[in-house]
Design a protein around this motif. Structure first.
Motif, PDB file in Angstrom:
ATOM      1  N   SER A   1     -34.475 -52.501   1.158  1.00 11.71           N
ATOM      2  CA  SER A   1     -33.515 -53.408   1.810  1.00 11.71           C
ATOM      3  C   SER A   1     -32.189 -52.682   1.978  1.00 11.71           C
ATOM      4  O   SER A   1     -31.812 -51.852   1.142  1.00 11.71           O
ATOM      5  CB  SER A   1     -33.320 -54.695   0.999  1.00 11.71           C
ATOM      6  N   ARG A   2     -31.483 -53.055   3.083  1.00 15.87           N
ATOM      7  CA  ARG A   2     -30.205 -52.411   3.368  1.00 15.87           C
ATOM      8  C   ARG A   2     -29.353 -53.366   4.201  1.00 15.87           C
ATOM      9  O   ARG A   2     -29.873 -54.156   4.988  1.00 15.87           O
ATOM     10  CB  ARG A   2     -30.414 -51.099   4.122  1.00 15.87           C
TER      11      ARG A   2
ATOM     12  N   SER B   1     -30.056 -59.122  -8.472  1.00 16.83           N
ATOM     13  CA  SER B   1     -30.720 -60.071  -9.373  1.00 16.83           C
ATOM     14  C   SER B   1     -32.200 -60.099  -9.048  1.00 16.83           C
ATOM     15  O   SER B   1     -32.595 -60.121  -7.887  1.00 16.83           O
ATOM     16  CB  SER B   1     -30.112 -61.477  -9.220  1.00 16.83           C
ATOM     17  N   ALA B   2     -33.038 -60.098 -10.121  1.00 18.36           N
ATOM     18  CA  ALA B   2     -34.494 -60.158  -9.957  1.00 18.36           C
ATOM     19  C   ALA B   2     -35.106 -60.430 -11.313  1.00 18.36           C
ATOM     20  O   ALA B   2     -34.657 -59.877 -12.332  1.00 18.36           O
ATOM     21  CB  ALA B   2     -35.034 -58.849  -9.380  1.00 18.36           C
TER      22      ALA B   2
ATOM     23  N   VAL C   1     -38.655 -55.400 -11.902  1.00 16.57           N
ATOM     24  CA  VAL C   1     -39.229 -56.000 -10.700  1.00 16.57           C
ATOM     25  C   VAL C   1     -40.737 -56.009 -10.869  1.00 16.57           C
ATOM     26  O   VAL C   1     -41.354 -54.974 -11.110  1.00 16.57           O
ATOM     27  CB  VAL C   1     -38.829 -55.205  -9.432  1.00 16.57           C
ATOM     28  N   SER C   2     -41.336 -57.216 -10.755  1.00 19.62           N
ATOM     29  CA  SER C   2     -42.779 -57.345 -10.889  1.00 19.62           C
ATOM     30  C   SER C   2     -43.461 -57.727  -9.587  1.00 19.62           C
ATOM     31  O   SER C   2     -44.680 -57.648  -9.493  1.00 19.62           O
ATOM     32  CB  SER C   2     -43.107 -58.398 -11.964  1.00 19.62           C
ATOM     33  N   GLY C   3     -42.703 -58.136  -8.570  1.00 21.24           N
ATOM     34  CA  GLY C   3     -43.297 -58.542  -7.305  1.00 21.24           C
ATOM     35  C   GLY C   3     -42.890 -57.630  -6.165  1.00 21.24           C
ATOM     36  O   GLY C   3     -42.749 -56.417  -6.315  1.00 21.24           O
ATOM     37  N   ASP C   4     -42.692 -58.258  -4.993  1.00 21.59           N
ATOM     38  CA  ASP C   4     -42.336 -57.520  -3.794  1.00 21.59           C
ATOM     39  C   ASP C   4     -40.878 -57.051  -3.912  1.00 21.59           C
ATOM     40  O   ASP C   4     -39.963 -57.855  -4.067  1.00 21.59           O
ATOM     41  CB  ASP C   4     -42.502 -58.425  -2.566  1.00 21.59           C
ATOM     42  N   PRO C   5     -40.615 -55.732  -3.829  1.00 15.03           N
ATOM     43  CA  PRO C   5     -39.221 -55.275  -3.951  1.00 15.03           C
ATOM     44  C   PRO C   5     -38.350 -55.717  -2.783  1.00 15.03           C
ATOM     45  O   PRO C   5     -37.121 -55.748  -2.910  1.00 15.03           O
ATOM     46  CB  PRO C   5     -39.364 -53.749  -4.012  1.00 15.03           C
TER      47      PRO C   5
ATOM     48  N   LYS D   1     -38.004 -58.610  -1.743  1.00 18.71           N
ATOM     49  CA  LYS D   1     -37.452 -59.927  -2.037  1.00 18.71           C
ATOM     50  C   LYS D   1     -36.329 -59.878  -3.087  1.00 18.71           C
ATOM     51  O   LYS D   1     -35.802 -60.909  -3.465  1.00 18.71           O
ATOM     52  CB  LYS D   1     -38.564 -60.855  -2.525  1.00 18.71           C
ATOM     53  N   VAL D   2     -35.994 -58.696  -3.564  1.00 20.39           N
ATOM     54  CA  VAL D   2     -34.908 -58.563  -4.537  1.00 20.39           C
ATOM     55  C   VAL D   2     -33.578 -58.787  -3.819  1.00 20.39           C
ATOM     56  O   VAL D   2     -33.329 -58.234  -2.742  1.00 20.39           O
ATOM     57  CB  VAL D   2     -34.946 -57.173  -5.195  1.00 20.39           C
TER      58      VAL D   2
END
Length: 386
Positions: A287-288, A323-324, A346-350, A352-353
Motif C-alpha cells: 500500500s502507498r 494498526s493491524a 500481520v496474519s491476513g492480507d497485508p 488491508k493493513v
C-alpha cells in the motif's frame, strides 16, 4: 558526441532498465543535469552517478524527478524497487566473492608455513660426527698407555654384547612337580635331597595358581561391568521411544529463518524492522499514498509476518501510524523528513493493513493498496517488488 555514457557491462539488466528510464525522462523534459539538480535538491555530481549507473538513487530523488518531469510517481517507484532488489543481489554476490578470495589467501599463507622443513637433523649429524672423530683418539691413547687387559680397550673397538638371563618356563613340568620320585632318587644316591629343591615346587605351584586366580578375577570383573552397563543403558533407552508414541509432547521446532532475520510473528511486535533483519530484500510495499511531495507506505515482510509504516519527504513533526491485529505503532518525522514505525504482527492480507500520515496542520493521508497490474508491467510483477 552522445549525451550519455555507455552503462557498465556488469550492471544488472533491471538496474540498466531503470537507469535508461531516468535518462529518457530527462531527455524528454529538455533539462540539463544541472537544472535537474537545482529543481530536485540533489547535487549535480549525484545525478551524474545516478544517470551513469554507478549509484542507485534514493526513493526521494526518484519521486522528485517524477514531479519535475511530469511522470507518474507510482510507476517510477515500482521500477525503482525492482532495481533496488537487483542492486542488493549484486552487492551480496560481490561480498561472497571477496570473502572467498580472503579465505583462499589465508589458506595459501598457512600452507607456506607447513611446507618449511625443520633444520634439526644437520645439528644431530654434526654431533655424531664429532663423537666419532673423538673415538679414534681415545683408542690411540689407550694403546699408548699400554692397557694390560683387552677388556679395557674392548668398549672402544667392539660393540658391547649383553646377554640377558633366560627365564625358566613355568608351564613345563620339572622334577620339582614330583616330590616323591625326587625323594626316591635322592635316597638311592645315598644323600638327602637339598632343601632348596623341596621348596621350589610350592613356589612354582603358587605362581601358576596366582596367574589362574588373576585370570578368573579379571573375567568375573568384565562380566560384572558388562551387566552394570546393560542395566544402566536399558532405562535410558525406554524414554527415548515414548515421544514417538505421543507426538503431542514433542517440543515444537523453531521456524527456519533466513540469515540475518532474528524474529517472526508476535516476537517482532514493537521492534525495529531494520535491526531485526525484516527490511531490505525481505519487504514489499502492498500500500502507498501520496500527499504533495510526501509519501506514506506500508512495508510488509512475509518472512517475519509483520508490517510497518514508512513516510518520506515529510515535514518535521508529521506522524505515521499503522494498526493491524490489535497492535498499533507511531513514528514522527525528524528534520530529514523520513521515519518508520516499529513492527506490528500481520496474519491476513497485508493490503488491508491501515497506515496513515497526519501532518502538523491536522491533515490526514492514508495509504491505499497498490494495483497488482501497473501500466507497462505483466500481472504478478508487484509481488516480486521489495
Amino acid at each position: 558526441m552522445p549525451r550519455w555514457k555507455a552503462l557498465p557491462e556488469e550492471l544488472d539488466p533491471q538496474v540498466g532498465e531503470f537507469t535508461g528510464q531516468l535518462r529518457r525522462l530527462v531527455d524528454r523534459s529538455g533539462l540539463s543535469v544541472a537544472a535537474v539538480a537545482d529543481r530536485t535538491g540533489y547535487s549535480k555530481t549525484s545525478w551524474e552517478r545516478y544517470l551513469n549507473g554507478r549509484l542507485l538513487p534514493p526513493l526521494r530523488a526518484v519521486v522528485a524527478l517524477a514531479e519535475v518531469t511530469g511522470a507518474q510517481p507510482a510507476h517510477l517507484t515500482t521500477l525503482w524497487e525492482l532495481a533496488e532488489r537487483a542492486w542488493s543481489r549484486a552487492e551480496m554476490r560481490q561480498d561472497v566473492t571477496m570473502e572467498a578470495i580472503s579465505v583462499a589467501q589465508a589458506r595459501a599463507a598457512l600452507g607456506e608455513f607447513d611446507t618449511q622443513p625443520a633444520p634439526a637433523a644437520p645439528a644431530t649429524k654434526s654431533a655424531k660426527a664429532a663423537k666419532s672423530a673423538k673415538a679414534p683418539k681415545g683408542a690411540a691413547a689407550a694403546k699408548a698407555k699400554g692397557a694390560k687387559s683387552p677388556q679395557a680397550a674392548g668398549p672402544l673397538t667392539e660393540p658391547l654384547t649383553v646377554q640377558w638371563p633366560q627365564q625358566p618356563r613355568l608351564d613345563l613340568p620339572s622334577s620339582a612337580d614330583f616330590p616323591a620320585e625326587q625323594m626316591a632318587a635322592a635316597v638311592a644316591a645315598g644323600h638327602a635331597p637339598a632343601p632348596a629343591a623341596s621348596s621350589g615346587a610350592p613356589a612354582n605351584q603358587r605362581g601358576r595358581r596366582g596367574r589362574t586366580a588373576v585370570f578368573v578375577a579379571g573375567a568375573v570383573g568384565a562380566l560384572l561391568v558388562a551387566g552394570a552397563a546393560v542395566l544402566l543403558l536399558k532405562p535410558a533407552a525406554e524414554p527415548a521411544t515414548k515421544p514417538a508414541a505421543a507426538p503431542a509432547t514433542a517440543p515444537s521446532a523453531k521456524p527456519d529463518l533466513p540469515a540475518g532475520v532474528h524474529c517472526t510473528g508476535e516476537g517482532c511486535v514493537g521492534k525495529d524492522p531494520e535491526k531485526m533483519g525484516c527490511g531490505g530484500t525481505h519487504a514489499v510495499t502492498p500500500s502507498r499514498g501520496l500527499a504533495g511531495r510526501s509519501v506514506i507506505e506500508v512495508r510488509y515482510s512475509a518472512v517475519c509476518r509483520t508490517a510497518w509504516a514508512r513516510i518520506s519527504r515529510a515535514a518535521q513533526g508529521d506522524q505515521a501510524t499503522i494498526s493491524a491485529g490489535g497492535h498499533s505503532a507511531t513514528a514522527q518525522a525528524e528534520r530529514g523528513g523520513d521515519a518508520y514505525t516499529p513492527m506490528v504482527a500481520v496474519s491476513g492480507d497485508p493490503a488491508k493493513v491501515a497506515a496513515c500520515q497526519t501532518t502538523m496542520a491536522g491533515a490526514k493521508n492514508c495509504a491505499r493498496p497498490v494495483s497488482a497490474t501497473p501500466a507497462g508491467k505483466a500481472p504478478g510483477a508487484t509481488q516480486a517488488v521489495r
